[in-house]
Scaffold this motif. Structure first.
Motif, PDB file in Angstrom:
ATOM      1  N   ALA A 165      32.497 -31.105  36.290  1.00  0.00           N
ATOM      2  CA  ALA A 165      33.742 -31.495  36.966  1.00  0.00           C
ATOM      3  C   ALA A 165      34.947 -30.761  36.384  1.00  0.00           C
ATOM      4  CB  ALA A 165      33.938 -33.004  36.859  1.00  0.00           C
ATOM      5  N   LEU A 166      34.923 -30.493  35.088  1.00  0.00           N
ATOM      6  CA  LEU A 166      36.020 -29.770  34.447  1.00  0.00           C
ATOM      7  C   LEU A 166      35.949 -28.266  34.696  1.00  0.00           C
ATOM      8  CD1 LEU A 166      36.110 -31.616  31.002  1.00  0.00           C
ATOM      9  CD2 LEU A 166      37.744 -31.843  32.889  1.00  0.00           C
ATOM     10  N   GLY A 167      34.824 -27.813  35.248  1.00  0.00           N
ATOM     11  CA  GLY A 167      34.656 -26.387  35.520  1.00  0.00           C
ATOM     12  C   GLY A 167      34.173 -25.593  34.321  1.00  0.00           C
ATOM     13  N   TRP A 168      33.723 -26.258  33.265  1.00  0.00           N
ATOM     14  CA  TRP A 168      33.274 -25.577  32.055  1.00  0.00           C
ATOM     15  C   TRP A 168      31.791 -25.267  32.081  1.00  0.00           C
ATOM     16  CZ3 TRP A 168      35.951 -29.237  28.006  1.00  0.00           C
ATOM     17  CH2 TRP A 168      37.337 -29.127  28.147  1.00  0.00           C
ATOM     18  N   TYR A 169      31.024 -25.990  32.878  1.00  0.00           N
ATOM     19  CA  TYR A 169      29.576 -25.793  32.846  1.00  0.00           C
ATOM     20  C   TYR A 169      29.112 -24.533  33.575  1.00  0.00           C
ATOM     21  CZ  TYR A 169      24.857 -27.141  31.858  1.00  0.00           C
ATOM     22  OH  TYR A 169      23.590 -27.158  31.353  1.00  0.00           O
ATOM     23  N   PRO A 170      29.678 -24.177  34.724  1.00  0.00           N
ATOM     24  CA  PRO A 170      29.209 -22.945  35.381  1.00  0.00           C
ATOM     25  C   PRO A 170      29.303 -21.689  34.512  1.00  0.00           C
ATOM     26  CG  PRO A 170      30.417 -24.280  36.935  1.00  0.00           C
ATOM     27  CD  PRO A 170      30.589 -24.935  35.589  1.00  0.00           C
ATOM     28  N   PRO A 171      30.397 -21.470  33.750  1.00  0.00           N
ATOM     29  CA  PRO A 171      30.391 -20.286  32.876  1.00  0.00           C
ATOM     30  C   PRO A 171      29.322 -20.366  31.780  1.00  0.00           C
ATOM     31  CG  PRO A 171      32.630 -21.110  33.123  1.00  0.00           C
ATOM     32  CD  PRO A 171      31.716 -22.109  33.756  1.00  0.00           C
ATOM     33  N   LEU A 172      29.083 -21.573  31.250  1.00  0.00           N
ATOM     34  CA  LEU A 172      28.039 -21.745  30.245  1.00  0.00           C
ATOM     35  C   LEU A 172      26.673 -21.441  30.845  1.00  0.00           C
ATOM     36  CD1 LEU A 172      27.086 -22.676  27.415  1.00  0.00           C
ATOM     37  CD2 LEU A 172      26.963 -24.986  28.369  1.00  0.00           C
ATOM     38  N   ALA A 173      26.429 -21.931  32.052  1.00  0.00           N
ATOM     39  CA  ALA A 173      25.147 -21.683  32.718  1.00  0.00           C
ATOM     40  C   ALA A 173      24.968 -20.205  33.034  1.00  0.00           C
ATOM     41  CB  ALA A 173      25.050 -22.511  33.994  1.00  0.00           C
ATOM     42  N   LYS A 174      26.042 -19.530  33.391  1.00  0.00           N
ATOM     43  CA  LYS A 174      25.949 -18.100  33.664  1.00  0.00           C
ATOM     44  C   LYS A 174      25.661 -17.326  32.386  1.00  0.00           C
ATOM     45  CE  LYS A 174      28.383 -14.286  35.810  1.00  0.00           C
ATOM     46  NZ  LYS A 174      29.607 -13.826  36.427  1.00  0.00           N
ATOM     47  N   PHE A 175      26.265 -17.744  31.286  1.00  0.00           N
ATOM     48  CA  PHE A 175      26.079 -17.066  30.000  1.00  0.00           C
ATOM     49  C   PHE A 175      24.691 -17.324  29.417  1.00  0.00           C
ATOM     50  CE2 PHE A 175      26.368 -17.526  25.329  1.00  0.00           C
ATOM     51  CZ  PHE A 175      26.598 -16.200  25.004  1.00  0.00           C
ATOM     52  N   ALA A 176      24.261 -18.591  29.419  1.00  0.00           N
ATOM     53  CA  ALA A 176      23.026 -18.969  28.721  1.00  0.00           C
ATOM     54  C   ALA A 176      21.809 -19.042  29.626  1.00  0.00           C
ATOM     55  CB  ALA A 176      23.216 -20.309  28.018  1.00  0.00           C
ATOM     56  N   GLY A 177      21.977 -19.009  30.932  1.00  0.00           N
ATOM     57  CA  GLY A 177      20.832 -19.057  31.837  1.00  0.00           C
ATOM     58  C   GLY A 177      20.034 -20.339  31.686  1.00  0.00           C
ATOM     59  N   ALA A 178      18.722 -20.188  31.518  1.00  0.00           N
ATOM     60  CA  ALA A 178      17.832 -21.352  31.432  1.00  0.00           C
ATOM     61  C   ALA A 178      18.115 -22.208  30.198  1.00  0.00           C
ATOM     62  CB  ALA A 178      16.377 -20.905  31.420  1.00  0.00           C
ATOM     63  N   GLY A 179      18.732 -21.639  29.172  1.00  0.00           N
ATOM     64  CA  GLY A 179      19.070 -22.422  27.997  1.00  0.00           C
ATOM     65  C   GLY A 179      20.087 -23.504  28.290  1.00  0.00           C
ATOM     66  N   ALA A 180      20.841 -23.344  29.367  1.00  0.00           N
ATOM     67  CA  ALA A 180      21.827 -24.344  29.750  1.00  0.00           C
ATOM     68  C   ALA A 180      21.433 -25.116  31.005  1.00  0.00           C
ATOM     69  CB  ALA A 180      23.187 -23.682  29.982  1.00  0.00           C
ATOM     70  N   THR A 181      20.629 -24.519  31.867  1.00  0.00           N
ATOM     71  CA  THR A 181      20.312 -25.187  33.132  1.00  0.00           C
ATOM     72  C   THR A 181      19.077 -26.074  33.064  1.00  0.00           C
ATOM     73  OG1 THR A 181      19.090 -23.250  33.901  1.00  0.00           O
ATOM     74  CG2 THR A 181      21.403 -23.406  34.541  1.00  0.00           C
ATOM     75  N   VAL A 182      18.172 -25.819  32.135  1.00  0.00           N
ATOM     76  CA  VAL A 182      16.944 -26.597  32.052  1.00  0.00           C
ATOM     77  C   VAL A 182      17.142 -27.950  31.373  1.00  0.00           C
ATOM     78  CG1 VAL A 182      14.605 -26.635  31.101  1.00  0.00           C
ATOM     79  CG2 VAL A 182      15.440 -24.609  32.282  1.00  0.00           C
ATOM     80  N   PRO A 183      17.924 -28.047  30.274  1.00  0.00           N
ATOM     81  CA  PRO A 183      18.084 -29.357  29.618  1.00  0.00           C
ATOM     82  C   PRO A 183      18.784 -30.383  30.506  1.00  0.00           C
ATOM     83  CG  PRO A 183      18.789 -27.586  28.169  1.00  0.00           C
ATOM     84  CD  PRO A 183      18.574 -26.986  29.526  1.00  0.00           C
ATOM     85  N   LEU A 184      18.914 -31.577  30.002  1.00  0.00           N
ATOM     86  CA  LEU A 184      19.502 -32.668  30.772  1.00  0.00           C
ATOM     87  C   LEU A 184      20.944 -32.412  31.170  1.00  0.00           C
ATOM     88  CD1 LEU A 184      17.927 -35.677  28.932  1.00  0.00           C
ATOM     89  CD2 LEU A 184      17.542 -34.994  31.282  1.00  0.00           C
ATOM     90  N   LEU A 185      21.668 -31.633  30.402  1.00  0.00           N
ATOM     91  CA  LEU A 185      23.017 -31.267  30.813  1.00  0.00           C
ATOM     92  C   LEU A 185      22.975 -30.536  32.156  1.00  0.00           C
ATOM     93  CD1 LEU A 185      24.199 -30.136  27.344  1.00  0.00           C
ATOM     94  CD2 LEU A 185      25.518 -31.664  28.776  1.00  0.00           C
TER      95      LEU A 185
END
Length: 118
Positions: free
Chosen positions: A44-64
């Protein structure tokens, strides 16, 4: 290099979860809910999409990532269907992952032998 960052970010998220288990009185269920809600808030804050783009599966697979997926599904459904989308968007966005996990659970239960717990 993508594998390195995915491993590093995913591992850091796991370390945070393990520290919460070891250093707090929180139950694992509450920690899981905390991670999912954190993913929704970061999305919602817009911080997760850049993290997901940077880390790929390391950010999209976990519960976050699951929380982020729910939030993005709700946003898309609200834009498309109005307020009713707030109730249905998260489920439709996550339906594939939920169905796959249920199917894997059923297959594992059919292949594994249950044992009595002492």
């Amino acid at each position: 290099m993508q594998f390195f960052w995915a491993f590093l970010v995913g591992g850091a998220l796991c370390v945070i979860g393990q520290l919460l288990i070891d250093l707090t009185a929180m139950t694992p269920a509450r920690i899981l809910v905390l991670f999912v809600v954190s993913g929704v808030v970061l999305s919602a804050l817009g911080w997760y999409p850049p993290l997901a783009k940077f880390a790929g599966a390391g950010a999209t697979v976990p519960l976050l990532g699951f929380g982020h997926l729910l939030a993005q599904g709700v946003i898309a459904a609200v834009e498309q269907h109005g307020l009713l989308g707030a109730l249905t968007g998260g489920f439709s966005a996550a339906a594939g992952g939920i169905a796959a996990s249920l199917a894997c659970g059923v297959i594992a239960s059919l292949l594994a032998r249950s044992k009595d717990q002492c």
